[in-house]
Design a protein around this motif. Structure first.
Motif, PDB file in Angstrom:
ATOM      1  N   ASP A  33      16.493   1.906  18.398  1.00  0.00           N
ATOM      2  CA  ASP A  33      15.178   1.292  18.554  1.00  0.00           C
ATOM      3  C   ASP A  33      15.303  -0.220  18.724  1.00  0.00           C
ATOM      4  O   ASP A  33      14.559  -0.835  19.501  1.00  0.00           O
ATOM      5  N   ALA A  34      16.255  -0.822  17.980  1.00  0.00           N
ATOM      6  CA  ALA A  34      16.475  -2.267  18.110  1.00  0.00           C
ATOM      7  C   ALA A  34      16.996  -2.616  19.497  1.00  0.00           C
ATOM      8  O   ALA A  34      16.590  -3.626  20.093  1.00  0.00           O
ATOM      9  N   LEU A  35      17.883  -1.778  20.028  1.00  0.00           N
ATOM     10  CA  LEU A  35      18.412  -2.011  21.377  1.00  0.00           C
ATOM     11  C   LEU A  35      17.300  -1.910  22.415  1.00  0.00           C
ATOM     12  O   LEU A  35      17.187  -2.755  23.312  1.00  0.00           O
ATOM     13  N   ALA A  36      16.459  -0.886  22.286  1.00  0.00           N
ATOM     14  CA  ALA A  36      15.325  -0.744  23.212  1.00  0.00           C
ATOM     15  C   ALA A  36      14.413  -1.964  23.119  1.00  0.00           C
ATOM     16  O   ALA A  36      13.924  -2.469  24.138  1.00  0.00           O
ATOM     17  N   GLY A  37      14.212  -2.458  21.899  1.00  0.00           N
ATOM     18  CA  GLY A  37      13.377  -3.640  21.718  1.00  0.00           C
ATOM     19  C   GLY A  37      13.950  -4.872  22.379  1.00  0.00           C
ATOM     20  O   GLY A  37      13.210  -5.695  22.945  1.00  0.00           O
ATOM     21  N   ARG A  38      15.280  -5.018  22.324  1.00  0.00           N
ATOM     22  CA  ARG A  38      15.921  -6.167  22.968  1.00  0.00           C
ATOM     23  C   ARG A  38      15.801  -6.085  24.491  1.00  0.00           C
ATOM     24  O   ARG A  38      15.601  -7.100  25.166  1.00  0.00           O
ATOM     25  N   ILE A  39      15.925  -4.889  25.042  1.00  0.00           N
ATOM     26  CA  ILE A  39      15.765  -4.727  26.495  1.00  0.00           C
ATOM     27  C   ILE A  39      14.337  -5.078  26.891  1.00  0.00           C
ATOM     28  O   ILE A  39      14.100  -5.781  27.886  1.00  0.00           O
ATOM     29  N   ASP A  40      13.370  -4.603  26.097  1.00  0.00           N
ATOM     30  CA  ASP A  40      11.965  -4.919  26.379  1.00  0.00           C
ATOM     31  C   ASP A  40      11.704  -6.418  26.240  1.00  0.00           C
ATOM     32  O   ASP A  40      10.924  -6.996  27.005  1.00  0.00           O
ATOM     33  N   GLN A  41      12.348  -7.042  25.248  1.00  0.00           N
ATOM     34  CA  GLN A  41      12.191  -8.482  25.050  1.00  0.00           C
ATOM     35  C   GLN A  41      12.671  -9.251  26.275  1.00  0.00           C
ATOM     36  O   GLN A  41      12.002 -10.171  26.751  1.00  0.00           O
ATOM     37  N   ARG A  88      12.225   1.263  32.872  1.00  0.00           N
ATOM     38  CA  ARG A  88      11.004   0.558  33.249  1.00  0.00           C
ATOM     39  C   ARG A  88      11.193  -0.934  33.523  1.00  0.00           C
ATOM     40  O   ARG A  88      10.299  -1.556  34.098  1.00  0.00           O
ATOM     41  N   THR A  89      12.323  -1.515  33.129  1.00  0.00           N
ATOM     42  CA  THR A  89      12.493  -2.926  33.441  1.00  0.00           C
ATOM     43  C   THR A  89      12.777  -3.107  34.926  1.00  0.00           C
ATOM     44  O   THR A  89      13.578  -2.379  35.512  1.00  0.00           O
ATOM     45  N   MET A  90      12.100  -4.076  35.526  1.00  0.00           N
ATOM     46  CA  MET A  90      12.306  -4.359  36.935  1.00  0.00           C
ATOM     47  C   MET A  90      13.301  -5.508  37.138  1.00  0.00           C
ATOM     48  O   MET A  90      13.520  -5.943  38.271  1.00  0.00           O
ATOM     49  N   LYS A  91      13.906  -5.969  36.060  1.00  0.00           N
ATOM     50  CA  LYS A  91      14.930  -7.005  36.184  1.00  0.00           C
ATOM     51  C   LYS A  91      16.289  -6.338  36.354  1.00  0.00           C
ATOM     52  O   LYS A  91      16.539  -5.271  35.774  1.00  0.00           O
ATOM     53  N   PRO A  92      17.173  -6.919  37.152  1.00  0.00           N
ATOM     54  CA  PRO A  92      18.502  -6.328  37.335  1.00  0.00           C
ATOM     55  C   PRO A  92      19.240  -6.205  36.003  1.00  0.00           C
ATOM     56  O   PRO A  92      19.223  -7.144  35.189  1.00  0.00           O
ATOM     57  N   VAL A  93      19.860  -5.071  35.785  1.00  0.00           N
ATOM     58  CA  VAL A  93      20.628  -4.824  34.562  1.00  0.00           C
ATOM     59  C   VAL A  93      22.082  -4.572  34.940  1.00  0.00           C
ATOM     60  O   VAL A  93      22.372  -3.693  35.771  1.00  0.00           O
ATOM     61  N   ILE A  94      22.977  -5.325  34.338  1.00  0.00           N
ATOM     62  CA  ILE A  94      24.415  -5.169  34.558  1.00  0.00           C
ATOM     63  C   ILE A  94      25.050  -4.710  33.260  1.00  0.00           C
ATOM     64  O   ILE A  94      24.771  -5.277  32.199  1.00  0.00           O
ATOM     65  N   CYS A  95      25.889  -3.695  33.321  1.00  0.00           N
ATOM     66  CA  CYS A  95      26.571  -3.196  32.126  1.00  0.00           C
ATOM     67  C   CYS A  95      28.077  -3.280  32.334  1.00  0.00           C
ATOM     68  O   CYS A  95      28.594  -2.852  33.377  1.00  0.00           O
ATOM     69  N   ALA A  96      28.771  -3.832  31.350  1.00  0.00           N
ATOM     70  CA  ALA A  96      30.230  -3.939  31.397  1.00  0.00           C
ATOM     71  C   ALA A  96      30.804  -3.212  30.193  1.00  0.00           C
ATOM     72  O   ALA A  96      30.388  -3.470  29.051  1.00  0.00           O
ATOM     73  N   ALA A  97      31.739  -2.279  30.422  1.00  0.00           N
ATOM     74  CA  ALA A  97      32.193  -1.414  29.340  1.00  0.00           C
ATOM     75  C   ALA A  97      33.690  -1.154  29.399  1.00  0.00           C
ATOM     76  O   ALA A  97      34.299  -1.151  30.467  1.00  0.00           O
ATOM     77  N   GLY A 111      22.188   3.890  33.018  1.00  0.00           N
ATOM     78  CA  GLY A 111      20.850   3.332  33.114  1.00  0.00           C
ATOM     79  C   GLY A 111      20.834   1.928  33.681  1.00  0.00           C
ATOM     80  O   GLY A 111      19.772   1.401  34.019  1.00  0.00           O
ATOM     81  N   ALA A 112      22.021   1.315  33.789  1.00  0.00           N
ATOM     82  CA  ALA A 112      22.136  -0.028  34.361  1.00  0.00           C
ATOM     83  C   ALA A 112      22.185   0.057  35.882  1.00  0.00           C
ATOM     84  O   ALA A 112      22.543   1.083  36.462  1.00  0.00           O
ATOM     85  N   ASP A 113      21.863  -1.059  36.528  1.00  0.00           N
ATOM     86  CA  ASP A 113      21.833  -1.098  37.989  1.00  0.00           C
ATOM     87  C   ASP A 113      23.210  -1.375  38.590  1.00  0.00           C
ATOM     88  O   ASP A 113      23.530  -0.888  39.679  1.00  0.00           O
ATOM     89  N   ILE A 114      24.006  -2.183  37.911  1.00  0.00           N
ATOM     90  CA  ILE A 114      25.363  -2.502  38.349  1.00  0.00           C
ATOM     91  C   ILE A 114      26.289  -2.207  37.182  1.00  0.00           C
ATOM     92  O   ILE A 114      26.026  -2.639  36.053  1.00  0.00           O
ATOM     93  N   ARG A 115      27.386  -1.481  37.430  1.00  0.00           N
ATOM     94  CA  ARG A 115      28.217  -0.966  36.340  1.00  0.00           C
ATOM     95  C   ARG A 115      29.681  -1.351  36.527  1.00  0.00           C
ATOM     96  O   ARG A 115      30.250  -1.156  37.607  1.00  0.00           O
ATOM     97  N   ILE A 116      30.249  -1.869  35.448  1.00  0.00           N
ATOM     98  CA  ILE A 116      31.643  -2.299  35.444  1.00  0.00           C
ATOM     99  C   ILE A 116      32.357  -1.587  34.303  1.00  0.00           C
ATOM    100  O   ILE A 116      31.862  -1.571  33.171  1.00  0.00           O
ATOM    101  N   ILE A 117      33.515  -0.994  34.573  1.00  0.00           N
ATOM    102  CA  ILE A 117      34.325  -0.414  33.493  1.00  0.00           C
ATOM    103  C   ILE A 117      35.777  -0.812  33.692  1.00  0.00           C
ATOM    104  O   ILE A 117      36.204  -1.164  34.789  1.00  0.00           O
ATOM    105  N   GLU A 118      36.521  -0.750  32.592  1.00  0.00           N
ATOM    106  CA  GLU A 118      37.957  -1.041  32.688  1.00  0.00           C
ATOM    107  C   GLU A 118      38.721   0.233  33.022  1.00  0.00           C
ATOM    108  O   GLU A 118      38.210   1.341  32.873  1.00  0.00           O
ATOM    109  N   ARG A 119      39.950   0.048  33.475  1.00  0.00           N
ATOM    110  CA  ARG A 119      40.724   1.163  34.033  1.00  0.00           C
ATOM    111  C   ARG A 119      40.977   2.297  33.038  1.00  0.00           C
ATOM    112  O   ARG A 119      41.147   3.445  33.427  1.00  0.00           O
TER     113      ARG A 119
END
Length: 213
Positions: A33-41, A88-97, A111-119
Motif C-alpha cells: 500500500d505504501a508503494l502504491a501511495g508513492r507511485i500515486d504521489q 493509471r499513471t500517465m508519467k513514464p515509468v522506468i524499472c531497473a532490477a 507494469g513499468a514502461d521501460i524495463r532494465i534487468i541485469e544478466r
C-alpha cells in the motif's frame, strides 16, 4: 514503512526504492500500500516528469511476504493496488532490477514502461507450487507475452532468464550487474530532456485503446 519504501523527488524525477534487502524485498500488504501511495504521489506531482523504480540488495523483489499471508487480521488486495497505480499513471515509468523477480515483484517490472534487468536476473511465478492463485501473472505477464508462454510459466513455475526475457520483448535492456543504476539514470535523463506533456499524451494515447474491443 517509509524506511523500506524510499522516495526521492529531484530534478523532475521521482526515485522509488524498495529497501528491505534482508528479506529480499518481500512486501507485506502495508508496504504494498505504501508503494502504491508513492507511485500515486509521483503521479500527482507536477514537478515529476518520470518515475524510476529500483531496489537495494541482490534481489529486486520476491513478491508477497509469505508470513503476511498467514495473518488473520490482514486486509487488502495483495499487489493489486500497486498494479492499478502503475496502470493509471500517465508519467513514464522506468524499472531497473537485478536478481530474482517473483510473482508481484515481476509484476512491478512488467507494469513499468521501460524495463532494465541485469544478466543474472530471473523472472518467475511460483504460486502454483504454493497452492496460491496469482494476481500479477494474469494481470501483467499474460498481457505481455503470448498466452501459451504465460501459461507455461504459471503452470510449471519455471523461471525465465534474462536472455529469453529480452528475446520475448519483456525487457528493453539487459546489462551487467554493475551497470543497472547507470543505465536507469541514462534513460531517466533522456526522458526528462523531452517535453513532459508530449510523453504523457503519447502514453495516454497508447494505453487508452488497449482496453477497447
Amino acid at each position: 514503512m517509509s524506511d523500506q519504501i524510499l522516495y526521492d523527488a529531484r530534478d523532475h524525477a521521482a526515485w522509488i526504492t524498495l529497501n528491505r534487502p534482508q528479506k529480499r524485498n518481500a512486501l507485506t500488504q502495508a508496504r504494498l500500500d505504501a508503494l502504491a501511495g508513492r507511485i500515486d504521489q509521483a503521479s500527482a506531482d507536477d514537478a515529476v516528469w518520470v518515475v524510476a523504480i529500483q531496489a537495494r540488495g541482490t534481489d529486486f523483489c520476491i513478491g508477497q511476504d509469505i508470513e503476511d499471508l498467514d495473518r488473520n487480521d490482514r486486509k487488502g488486495d495483495f499487489f493489486a493496488p500497486v498494479l492499478r497505480s502503475l496502470d493509471r499513471t500517465m508519467k513514464p515509468v522506468i524499472c531497473a532490477a537485478r536478481g530474482e523477480l517473483r510473482g508481484g515483484g515481476a509484476g512491478i517490472l512488467l507494469g513499468a514502461d521501460i524495463r532494465i534487468i541485469e544478466r543474472g536476473a530471473r523472472i518467475g511465478w511460483l504460486h502454483a507450487r504454493m497452492g496460491i492463485a496469482s494476481i500479477s501473472g494474469p494481470a501483467t505477464l499474460a498481457r505481455a507475452v503470448p498466452k501459451n508462454i504465460a501459461y507455461e510459466m504459471m503452470f510449471t513455475c519455471d523461471y525465465l532468464d534474462a536472455t529469453r526475457a529480452h528475446m520475448l520483448g519483456l525487457v528493453n535492456h539487459v546489462v551487467d550487474d554493475s551497470a543497472v543504476e547507470a543505465k536507469c539514470q541514462e534513460l531517466v535523463a533522456k526522458v526528462i530532456a523531452n517535453a513532459p506533456l508530449a510523453t504523457r499524451a503519447m502514453k495516454h494515447a497508447t494505453q487508452t485503446p488497449l482496453d477497447l474491443p
